[in-house]
Design an enzyme around this catalytic site. Structure first.
Site, PDB file in Angstrom:
ATOM      1  N   ASN A   9       0.870  -1.177   0.000  1.00 28.47           N
ATOM      2  CA  ASN A   9       0.000   0.000   0.000  1.00 28.47           C
ATOM      3  C   ASN A   9       0.906   1.226   0.000  1.00 28.47           C
ATOM      4  O   ASN A   9       1.439   1.590   1.048  1.00 28.47           O
ATOM      5  CB  ASN A   9      -0.904  -0.033   1.240  1.00 28.47           C
ATOM      6  CG  ASN A   9      -1.713   1.241   1.391  1.00 28.47           C
ATOM      7  OD1 ASN A   9      -1.783   2.059   0.472  1.00 28.47           O
ATOM      8  ND2 ASN A   9      -2.337   1.422   2.562  1.00 28.47           N
ATOM      9  N   TRP A  10       1.055   1.813  -1.168  1.00 26.25           N
ATOM     10  CA  TRP A  10       1.992   2.945  -1.282  1.00 26.25           C
ATOM     11  C   TRP A  10       1.462   4.195  -0.597  1.00 26.25           C
ATOM     12  O   TRP A  10       2.193   5.144  -0.372  1.00 26.25           O
ATOM     13  CB  TRP A  10       2.255   3.261  -2.756  1.00 26.25           C
ATOM     14  CG  TRP A  10       3.069   2.239  -3.489  1.00 26.25           C
ATOM     15  CD1 TRP A  10       3.530   1.026  -3.020  1.00 26.25           C
ATOM     16  CD2 TRP A  10       3.551   2.344  -4.839  1.00 26.25           C
ATOM     17  NE1 TRP A  10       4.247   0.385  -3.989  1.00 26.25           N
ATOM     18  CE2 TRP A  10       4.272   1.163  -5.127  1.00 26.25           C
ATOM     19  CE3 TRP A  10       3.426   3.301  -5.838  1.00 26.25           C
ATOM     20  CZ2 TRP A  10       4.873   0.941  -6.370  1.00 26.25           C
ATOM     21  CZ3 TRP A  10       4.020   3.083  -7.071  1.00 26.25           C
ATOM     22  CH2 TRP A  10       4.745   1.915  -7.335  1.00 26.25           C
ATOM     23  N   LYS A  11       0.188   4.247  -0.299  1.00 22.72           N
ATOM     24  CA  LYS A  11      -0.448   5.457   0.240  1.00 22.72           C
ATOM     25  C   LYS A  11      -0.132   6.640  -0.691  1.00 22.72           C
ATOM     26  O   LYS A  11       0.006   6.427  -1.899  1.00 22.72           O
ATOM     27  CB  LYS A  11      -0.003   5.700   1.684  1.00 22.72           C
ATOM     28  CG  LYS A  11      -0.180   4.444   2.548  1.00 22.72           C
ATOM     29  CD  LYS A  11      -0.082   4.691   4.006  1.00 22.72           C
ATOM     30  CE  LYS A  11      -0.289   3.366   4.739  1.00 22.72           C
ATOM     31  NZ  LYS A  11      -0.339   3.526   6.188  1.00 22.72           N
ATOM     32  N   HIS A  95      -9.744   1.311   4.239  1.00 28.80           N
ATOM     33  CA  HIS A  95      -8.495   1.480   4.991  1.00 28.80           C
ATOM     34  C   HIS A  95      -8.761   2.441   6.153  1.00 28.80           C
ATOM     35  O   HIS A  95      -9.550   3.392   6.024  1.00 28.80           O
ATOM     36  CB  HIS A  95      -7.398   2.029   4.075  1.00 28.80           C
ATOM     37  CG  HIS A  95      -6.051   2.037   4.751  1.00 28.80           C
ATOM     38  ND1 HIS A  95      -5.696   3.013   5.642  1.00 28.80           N
ATOM     39  CD2 HIS A  95      -5.028   1.159   4.705  1.00 28.80           C
ATOM     40  CE1 HIS A  95      -4.472   2.740   6.114  1.00 28.80           C
ATOM     41  NE2 HIS A  95      -4.053   1.616   5.553  1.00 28.80           N
ATOM     42  N   GLU A  97      -7.206   4.844   7.296  1.00 27.52           N
ATOM     43  CA  GLU A  97      -7.005   6.272   7.004  1.00 27.52           C
ATOM     44  C   GLU A  97      -8.207   6.844   6.254  1.00 27.52           C
ATOM     45  O   GLU A  97      -8.579   8.002   6.449  1.00 27.52           O
ATOM     46  CB  GLU A  97      -5.692   6.451   6.212  1.00 27.52           C
ATOM     47  CG  GLU A  97      -4.494   6.244   7.128  1.00 27.52           C
ATOM     48  CD  GLU A  97      -3.252   5.681   6.452  1.00 27.52           C
ATOM     49  OE1 GLU A  97      -3.137   5.736   5.219  1.00 27.52           O
ATOM     50  OE2 GLU A  97      -2.386   5.166   7.195  1.00 27.52           O
ATOM     51  N   GLU A 167      -5.999  -4.736  10.158  1.00 27.59           N
ATOM     52  CA  GLU A 167      -4.967  -3.739  10.419  1.00 27.59           C
ATOM     53  C   GLU A 167      -5.301  -2.971  11.691  1.00 27.59           C
ATOM     54  O   GLU A 167      -6.079  -2.003  11.650  1.00 27.59           O
ATOM     55  CB  GLU A 167      -4.869  -2.750   9.250  1.00 27.59           C
ATOM     56  CG  GLU A 167      -4.485  -3.386   7.934  1.00 27.59           C
ATOM     57  CD  GLU A 167      -3.852  -2.368   6.988  1.00 27.59           C
ATOM     58  OE1 GLU A 167      -2.738  -2.628   6.539  1.00 27.59           O
ATOM     59  OE2 GLU A 167      -4.460  -1.322   6.737  1.00 27.59           O
ATOM     60  N   GLY A 173       2.004   2.331  10.732  1.00 29.30           N
ATOM     61  CA  GLY A 173       2.972   3.414  10.610  1.00 29.30           C
ATOM     62  C   GLY A 173       3.619   3.812  11.925  1.00 29.30           C
ATOM     63  O   GLY A 173       4.279   4.843  12.014  1.00 29.30           O
ATOM     64  N   SER A 212       2.836  -2.074  10.380  1.00 31.73           N
ATOM     65  CA  SER A 212       4.276  -2.168  10.667  1.00 31.73           C
ATOM     66  C   SER A 212       4.847  -3.550  10.405  1.00 31.73           C
ATOM     67  O   SER A 212       5.727  -4.004  11.128  1.00 31.73           O
ATOM     68  CB  SER A 212       4.570  -1.709  12.100  1.00 31.73           C
ATOM     69  OG  SER A 212       4.190  -0.358  12.270  1.00 31.73           O
ATOM     70  N   GLY A 233       2.638  -1.116   4.304  1.00 33.12           N
ATOM     71  CA  GLY A 233       2.721   0.305   3.986  1.00 33.12           C
ATOM     72  C   GLY A 233       4.170   0.709   3.780  1.00 33.12           C
ATOM     73  O   GLY A 233       4.750   0.490   2.719  1.00 33.12           O
ATOM     74  N   GLY A 234       4.769   1.259   4.827  1.00 31.53           N
ATOM     75  CA  GLY A 234       6.125   1.808   4.728  1.00 31.53           C
ATOM     76  C   GLY A 234       7.126   0.885   4.053  1.00 31.53           C
ATOM     77  O   GLY A 234       7.894   1.313   3.179  1.00 31.53           O
TER      78      GLY A 234
END
Ligand code: PGA
Length: 251
Positions: A9-11, A95, A97, A167, A173, A212, A233-234
């Site tokens: 997930n590049w966001k 998601h 966010e 999640e 994150g 994470s 993500g990251g």
């Protein structure tokens, strides 16, 4: 046995040059790796780039959200058919966010989930509790309600064409991962809830963990019986980290 699925997930990260390198490095690194499903969820403007780079490769691509309406006066929004125009196989819905920052309710997420399924996409339904909810002992209830809203909307059979991602919001994150046992407990509960409606669908359902996940903790999370992959993500922005997680997912 369920196949493991590792999704990046590049966001709201990336750029044309950076993406080109990242996708290239991922493709090179995945050569010779089989037995794991891999996809990237990219920002809308880069769908064409992802399609050009990934068509004909084992790596799939998708968007990070979608609008539930087929078309219309919804400035800034993107429809399922538009995603299909770029040969997306997948889309993320719900998601945390999107829920927290953009105010998407369980009902709104369920509509997006239904639209994605109806349009032939494979939606990844994201669910998870906040830290306050966990500390208040509400994890099971919150996750069950999020899942139930989607289940009620589409019916259990449709879940055969979907993926669920657990999640925990407090792990996203933050560098703070759920322990394998904490994650497994929720994953098992999700599967049991689906099994209550259809045992076969539940048995086949891929349930990803996100929050994470890194090369250092991926193997122990992915070893849990009800964890069928990761939503990253990251670490998905760093080719070597993403590749290490993909390798850890090979069963
Ligand atoms: P993270 O994000 O891996 O950076 O914690 C996961 C996600 O939000 O999907």
């Amino acid at each position: 046995m369920r196949q493991q699925f590792v999704a990046g997930n590049w966001k709201m990260h990336g750029g044309l040059a950076q993406n080109r390198r990242l996708l290239q490095d991922v493709l090179v690194g995945l050569a010779g790796v089989s037995g794991v499903e891999v996809a990237v969820f990219v920002p809308f403007p880069y769908l064409a780039q992802a399609q050009a780079a990934l068509a004909g490769t084992p790596v799939g691509w998708g968007a990070q959200t979608v609008n539930e309406h087929p078309q219309g006066a919804y400035t800034g929004e993107v429809s399922v058919a538009m995603l299909r125009d770029f040969a997306c196989r997948y889309v993320l819905v719900g998601h945390s966010e999107r829920r927290a920052i953009f105010g998407e309710s369980d009902a709104a997420v369920a509509e997006k989930f239904a639209a994605a399924l109806a349009g032939g996409l494979r939606p990844v339904l994201c669910v998870g509790e906040t830290l306050d909810q966990r500390e208040a002992g509400q994890t099971a209830a919150v996750v069950a309600a999020q899942l139930d809203a989607a289940l009620q909307r589409v019916g259990v059979a449709a879940l055969a064409n979907a993926v669920v991602a657990y999640e925990p919001v407090w792990a996203i994150g933050t560098g703070r991962t759920a322990s394998p046992e904490q994650a497994q407990e929720v994953h098992a509960a999700i599967r049991a809830q689906v099994a209550g409606a259809d045992a076969q669908v539940a048995e086949r359902l891929q349930i990803l963990y996100g929050g994470s996940m890194k090369p250092q903790n991926a193997a122990e999370l992915l070893a849990m019986p009800d964890i069928d992959g990761g939503l990253i993500g990251g670490a998905s922005l760093v080719a070597n980290d993403f590749l290490a997680i993909c390798r850890a997912a090979v069963r």
